[in-house]
Design a protein around this motif. Structure first.
Motif, PDB file in Angstrom:
ATOM      1  N   GLU A 165       0.883  -1.312   0.021  1.00  0.00           N
ATOM      2  CA  GLU A 165      -0.037  -0.129   0.103  1.00  0.00           C
ATOM      3  C   GLU A 165       0.996   1.279   0.055  1.00  0.00           C
ATOM      4  O   GLU A 165       0.106   2.344  -0.302  1.00  0.00           O
ATOM      5  CB  GLU A 165      -0.904  -0.017   1.309  1.00  0.00           C
ATOM      6  CG  GLU A 165      -1.895  -1.023   1.355  1.00  0.00           C
ATOM      7  CD  GLU A 165      -2.833  -1.046   0.064  1.00  0.00           C
ATOM      8  OE1 GLU A 165      -3.279  -0.013  -0.270  1.00  0.00           O
ATOM      9  OE2 GLU A 165      -3.178  -2.314  -0.433  1.00  0.00           O
ATOM     10  N   PHE A 166       2.283   1.066   0.043  1.00  0.00           N
ATOM     11  CA  PHE A 166       2.979   2.447  -0.105  1.00  0.00           C
ATOM     12  C   PHE A 166       3.485   2.522  -1.440  1.00  0.00           C
ATOM     13  O   PHE A 166       4.643   2.502  -1.828  1.00  0.00           O
ATOM     14  CB  PHE A 166       4.142   2.153   1.038  1.00  0.00           C
ATOM     15  CG  PHE A 166       4.034   2.055   2.415  1.00  0.00           C
ATOM     16  CD1 PHE A 166       3.788   2.851   3.075  1.00  0.00           C
ATOM     17  CD2 PHE A 166       4.042   0.414   3.012  1.00  0.00           C
ATOM     18  CE1 PHE A 166       3.451   2.662   4.609  1.00  0.00           C
ATOM     19  CE2 PHE A 166       3.800   0.440   4.455  1.00  0.00           C
ATOM     20  CZ  PHE A 166       3.494   1.603   4.978  1.00  0.00           C
ATOM     21  N   THR A 167       2.555   2.947  -2.156  1.00  0.00           N
ATOM     22  CA  THR A 167       2.579   3.032  -3.676  1.00  0.00           C
ATOM     23  C   THR A 167       3.528   4.313  -4.105  1.00  0.00           C
ATOM     24  O   THR A 167       3.915   4.215  -5.046  1.00  0.00           O
ATOM     25  CB  THR A 167       1.266   2.952  -4.374  1.00  0.00           C
ATOM     26  OG1 THR A 167       0.550   3.984  -3.853  1.00  0.00           O
ATOM     27  CG2 THR A 167       0.497   1.788  -4.042  1.00  0.00           C
ATOM     28  N   THR A 184       9.550 -12.774  -3.552  1.00  0.00           N
ATOM     29  CA  THR A 184       9.230 -12.349  -4.685  1.00  0.00           C
ATOM     30  C   THR A 184       7.976 -11.657  -4.804  1.00  0.00           C
ATOM     31  O   THR A 184       6.956 -12.154  -4.185  1.00  0.00           O
ATOM     32  CB  THR A 184       9.248 -13.358  -5.600  1.00  0.00           C
ATOM     33  OG1 THR A 184      10.349 -14.127  -5.658  1.00  0.00           O
ATOM     34  CG2 THR A 184       8.967 -13.109  -6.993  1.00  0.00           C
ATOM     35  N   GLY A 185       8.058 -10.362  -5.380  1.00  0.00           N
ATOM     36  CA  GLY A 185       6.857  -9.760  -5.182  1.00  0.00           C
ATOM     37  C   GLY A 185       6.741  -8.618  -4.098  1.00  0.00           C
ATOM     38  O   GLY A 185       5.707  -7.716  -4.168  1.00  0.00           O
ATOM     39  N   THR A 186       7.684  -8.494  -3.544  1.00  0.00           N
ATOM     40  CA  THR A 186       7.638  -7.491  -2.024  1.00  0.00           C
ATOM     41  C   THR A 186       7.446  -6.034  -2.560  1.00  0.00           C
ATOM     42  O   THR A 186       7.008  -5.289  -1.987  1.00  0.00           O
ATOM     43  CB  THR A 186       9.003  -7.741  -1.538  1.00  0.00           C
ATOM     44  OG1 THR A 186       8.892  -9.012  -0.617  1.00  0.00           O
ATOM     45  CG2 THR A 186       9.147  -6.879  -0.173  1.00  0.00           C
ATOM     46  N   PHE A 187       8.475  -5.712  -3.750  1.00  0.00           N
ATOM     47  CA  PHE A 187       8.361  -4.478  -4.259  1.00  0.00           C
ATOM     48  C   PHE A 187       7.777  -3.854  -5.404  1.00  0.00           C
ATOM     49  O   PHE A 187       7.581  -3.182  -6.180  1.00  0.00           O
ATOM     50  CB  PHE A 187       9.943  -4.000  -4.632  1.00  0.00           C
ATOM     51  CG  PHE A 187      10.804  -4.321  -3.097  1.00  0.00           C
ATOM     52  CD1 PHE A 187      10.972  -3.489  -2.329  1.00  0.00           C
ATOM     53  CD2 PHE A 187      11.685  -5.282  -3.235  1.00  0.00           C
ATOM     54  CE1 PHE A 187      11.792  -3.769  -1.399  1.00  0.00           C
ATOM     55  CE2 PHE A 187      12.632  -5.588  -2.287  1.00  0.00           C
ATOM     56  CZ  PHE A 187      12.549  -5.029  -1.303  1.00  0.00           C
ATOM     57  N   THR A 188       6.683  -4.984  -5.701  1.00  0.00           N
ATOM     58  CA  THR A 188       5.925  -5.071  -7.062  1.00  0.00           C
ATOM     59  C   THR A 188       5.240  -3.571  -7.208  1.00  0.00           C
ATOM     60  O   THR A 188       5.195  -2.825  -8.348  1.00  0.00           O
ATOM     61  CB  THR A 188       4.771  -6.182  -6.841  1.00  0.00           C
ATOM     62  OG1 THR A 188       5.654  -7.281  -7.106  1.00  0.00           O
ATOM     63  CG2 THR A 188       3.992  -6.039  -8.309  1.00  0.00           C
ATOM     64  N   THR A 189       4.501  -3.058  -6.065  1.00  0.00           N
ATOM     65  CA  THR A 189       3.702  -2.041  -6.055  1.00  0.00           C
ATOM     66  C   THR A 189       4.343  -0.423  -5.874  1.00  0.00           C
ATOM     67  O   THR A 189       3.897   0.558  -5.981  1.00  0.00           O
ATOM     68  CB  THR A 189       2.557  -1.880  -5.133  1.00  0.00           C
ATOM     69  OG1 THR A 189       3.152  -2.055  -3.789  1.00  0.00           O
ATOM     70  CG2 THR A 189       1.659  -3.081  -5.251  1.00  0.00           C
ATOM     71  N   LEU A 190       5.913  -0.834  -5.483  1.00  0.00           N
ATOM     72  CA  LEU A 190       6.585   0.410  -5.196  1.00  0.00           C
ATOM     73  C   LEU A 190       7.405   1.133  -6.416  1.00  0.00           C
ATOM     74  O   LEU A 190       8.646   1.000  -6.402  1.00  0.00           O
ATOM     75  CB  LEU A 190       7.618   0.036  -4.213  1.00  0.00           C
ATOM     76  CG  LEU A 190       7.142  -0.683  -2.903  1.00  0.00           C
ATOM     77  CD1 LEU A 190       8.343  -0.634  -1.875  1.00  0.00           C
ATOM     78  CD2 LEU A 190       5.908   0.248  -2.433  1.00  0.00           C
ATOM     79  N   THR A 191       6.500   1.428  -7.356  1.00  0.00           N
ATOM     80  CA  THR A 191       6.850   1.957  -8.739  1.00  0.00           C
ATOM     81  C   THR A 191       7.783   3.133  -8.409  1.00  0.00           C
ATOM     82  O   THR A 191       8.539   3.556  -9.425  1.00  0.00           O
ATOM     83  CB  THR A 191       5.973   1.867  -9.903  1.00  0.00           C
ATOM     84  OG1 THR A 191       4.779   2.628  -9.291  1.00  0.00           O
ATOM     85  CG2 THR A 191       5.371   0.536  -9.965  1.00  0.00           C
ATOM     86  N   ALA A 192       7.537   3.940  -7.692  1.00  0.00           N
ATOM     87  CA  ALA A 192       8.337   5.271  -7.309  1.00  0.00           C
ATOM     88  C   ALA A 192       9.411   5.043  -6.716  1.00  0.00           C
ATOM     89  O   ALA A 192      10.135   6.372  -6.426  1.00  0.00           O
ATOM     90  CB  ALA A 192       7.273   6.222  -6.661  1.00  0.00           C
TER      91      ALA A 192
END
Length: 336
Positions: A165-167, A184-192
């Protein structure tokens, strides 16, 4: 030097918090010198139960029950705080706070919704505590947080559930936690994400899939016990970071094992030092295939050698048959 430090401390003190300091006494104190004065003031700060509000920054030596309006930075210096429950920071005036710093407070846990009142929070520093996880449910609006620092806690495993949720997170500091696993997938949503500090943990290898879809993240990876085996993807990943100037303190990202590579930079490893063993077509317990000779079970042969061996075997067989026929005829002639 003592006078400068004392003056700096006095700038954050209010007479109402320290009834023993009269206005005249305060003015005279600023002119005094020596270690005794500095120790005395630090002791007053430690024992005080009040806060000081300076330039929209609130400095507290305890967790207050009331907060003034207009606070942008909240810095709390306490010890043995234990678990932060959901009511401690429940206050309407905390909506304006953008930065919270609570370091070395002995925080062992944070209840869901405990930081719900910080609706404008973009920076959170919880270093040097005893937290074992990260939970977006601590906050009311985790998606606007841009900086999270939780070095020197007790986090061991990173998972996607912790950070998804920390997008809008651009800087994440998790050094000195003892982290040994990144799912795997830990940083998937951290695109910034632009800065990631995983230094001085217990990581041994990484893969590019762990950081997908991140491409331009500056990483600090020194101080981990890297295993420089034959995992080509791990070495390639580190080399790629180094080539794009994304690896901080690159000279300190070194192998811990195998012993022959200990102390060598990971990005400079070009030879695989893992032990190798001979490979045979099949083991001794297996039955050879019809197309293979028994001899090749123990001595791997190429096609030419095997063909020669087969010809030799056929010749021996024909010679044996001829000898048997001669003996048979010779015996027949002598009998009759």
């Amino acid at each position: 030097m003592a006078t400068v430090r004392v003056t700096a401390k006095l700038g954050f003190l209010r007479p109402s918090c320290y009834p023993s300091l009269e206005t005249g006494a305060t003015n005279s104190i600023t002119t005094m010198k020596g270690t005794f004065l500095l120790v005395l003031i630090l002791e007053w700060i430690h024992q005080s139960n009040c806060c000081d509000f300076v330039d929209a920054a609130l400095f507290c030596t305890t967790i207050p029950t009331e907060f003034p309006p207009g606070v942008s930075t909240l810095l709390i210096s306490v010890s043995e705080a234990g678990e932060i429950n959901s009511t401690v920071f429940h206050h309407d005036n905390l909506e304006s706070v953008t930065s919270v710093i609570i370091r070395g407070a002995g925080i062992t846990g944070i209840a869901e919704g405990a930081l719900l009142s910080f609706l404008s929070l973009t920076s959170l520093a919880l270093d040097q505590n005893e937290l074992m996880d990260i939970n977006h449910k601590w906050l009311g609006r985790p998606s606007i947080l841009t900086e999270l620092s939780m070095s020197q806690n007790n986090i061991r495993v990173l998972s996607g559930a912790m950070l998804r949720e920390f997008t809008n997170l651009s800087k994440l500091t998790l050094s000195r936690n003892g982290i040994n696993t990144i799912q795997t997938g830990t940083f998937t949503t951290l695109t910034a994400l632009a800065h990631l500090d995983l230094s001085y943990n217990n990581l041994t290898q990484l893969t590019s899939e762990m950081f997908s879809p991140l491409h331009k993240v500056n990483m600090s990876l020194q101080g981990n016990p890297w295993v420089c085996s034959c995992d080509a993807d791990f070495i390639k990943f580190i080399v790629d970071l180094k080539s794009r100037s994304l690896l901080h303190h690159a000279e300190d990202v070194t192998c811990a094992s195998p012993p022959g590579l200990r102390g060598q930079p990971v990005w400079n490893i070009t030879v695989c030092n893992a032990p190798t063993s001979p490979i045979y077509p099949f083991t001794e317990m297996e039955t050879p295939r019809p197309s293979q000779s028994v001899t090749s079970k123990f001595f791997p042969l190429n096609s030419s050698a095997e063909m020669s061996l087969n010809i030799f075997a056929h010749c021996c067989g024909l010679e044996f048959l001829c000898s048997m026929e001669f003996l048979f005829r010779y015996s027949s002639d002598h009998l009759y």
